[in-house]
Design an enzyme around this catalytic site. Structure first.
Site, PDB file in Angstrom:
ATOM      1  N   GLY A   1      47.022  39.440  31.445  1.00 17.72           N
ATOM      2  CA  GLY A   1      47.280  40.865  31.664  1.00 17.72           C
ATOM      3  C   GLY A   1      47.685  41.596  30.397  1.00 17.72           C
TER       4      GLY A   1
ATOM      5  CB  ALA B   1      50.346  39.176  35.233  1.00 18.19           C
TER       6      ALA B   1
ATOM      7  CD  GLU C   1      43.283  41.352  32.823  1.00 19.21           C
ATOM      8  OE1 GLU C   1      44.418  41.030  33.204  1.00 19.21           O
ATOM      9  OE2 GLU C   1      42.280  41.312  33.554  1.00 19.21           O
TER      10      GLU C   1
ATOM     11  CD  GLU D   1      43.844  36.219  33.034  1.00 20.43           C
ATOM     12  OE1 GLU D   1      43.240  35.642  32.106  1.00 20.43           O
ATOM     13  OE2 GLU D   1      44.250  37.386  32.941  1.00 20.43           O
TER      14      GLU D   1
END
Ligand code: DAK
Length: 257
Positions: A112, A66, A115, A135
């Site tokens: 992300g 992200a 993911e 993370e």
């Protein structure tokens, strides 16, 4: 269709979606998530598209996470709200997509990014790929389904190790733990994905959709996967494609789906 953060290439019923922010290593910001949602929604019921490939622009990254610069200032409620909407609008949308979605992991797939790859139905990696959920090194945890999908794919112990150490896996380690199905050279990555995507084109799209639903049901705590399989199996018998598939077999010809 034109988008600011993604490129779309359609060839023989296969759509290749390329996340196109190479200078930021294709980091997922809100605008990219929105672009991906829009293209996925628009292709969902398009009969000219039967299989999707998602990849990253350039040779360095699939998606390096992200966008840290974007989420660095979020508060508690904003974090919860965005995790929920992101999961629903992109990650769950891909997981439950009615057509196969293949992740072509062409470099870093972190946070992300991993993911996103894990929400796809399966993954093929180039040999320079590096995968991890770092993370906790930033003081957060995976928020787009990573704590659930990584243990499902590689087992709880290895997932706990990867998440708590924030370490990256090499492509070969990912293969060893069945996180990816194949590892190939960078040049071979898209041809390999297209070859597999092409193999799916010979089969009944309705049956593929039903099979995806049945497989996914086994990973949904609110649904009995065996019951879902019975329901989806039964429904196949009412489809025109079932009639075509069985008739073609008896007439010794290839089915026309
Ligand atoms: N976000 C923003 N920019 C990124 C980025 C990222 N995740 N990753 C790389 N970049 C940018 C770098 O800042 C740099 O840009 P400039 O500073 O030059 O402008 C450019 O991409 C090139 O990166 P590097 O110069 O760092 O390249 P290196 O080859 O030296 O290193 C690297 C490559 C992948 C090892 C390194 O870039 C790196 O460690 N990147 C960050 C990896 C990471 O920690 N990713 C984030 C994981 S956490 C949420 C839900 C989910 C999440 C968050 C919020 N909500 C619902 C709110 C998920 C969080 C994560 O994904």
């Amino acid at each position: 269709m034109e988008f600011q953060n993604i490129l779309i290439d359609v060839n023989d019923k296969i759509a290749t979606i390329t996340i196109n922010r190479p200078k930021q290593l294709n980091a997922l910001n809100k605008a990219t998530i929105s672009d991906l949602n829009q293209v996925l929604m628009s292709l969902k019921n398009d009969n000219n598209i039967r299989c999707l490939i998602i990849t990253g622009s350039g040779e360095k990254a699939f998606v390096a996470g992200a966008d840290i610069k974007e989420f660095a200032h979020f508060g508690v409620e904003e974090g919860k709200k965005l995790a929920k909407s992101g999961q629903e609008n992109l990650f769950d949308l891909i997981e439950n997509y009615p057509k196969p979605v293949i992740a072509a992991v062409n470099g870093f797939a972190l946070g992300g990014g991993l993911e996103l790859a894990m929400a796809c139905h399966f993954r093929i990696a180039s040999d320079n790929a590096r995968m991890g959920l770092p993370e906790v090194s930033l003081g957060v945890i995976p928020g787009y389904g990573g704590t659930q999908r990584l243990p499902q794919l590689i087992g709880k112990g290895k997932a706990m190790e990867l998440i708590t150490t924030a370490k990256m896996m090499t492509a070969d380690e990912a293969l060893q733990y069945h996180l990816v199905n194949y590892v190939v050279s960078s040049e071979e990555l898209l041809p390999k994905c297209i070859k597999i995507a092409t193999a799916t084109l010979h089969n009944s799209p309705k049956a593929i959709n039903a099979a995806i639903n049945a497989v996914n049901a086994g990973y949904n705590n609110d649904v009995n996967g065996y019951n879902k399989e019975i329901e989806e199996f039964g429904n196949c018998f009412g489809s025109d494609e079932f009639k075509e598939g069985t008739t073609a077999f008896m007439e010794k010809r290839k089915p026309n789906y």
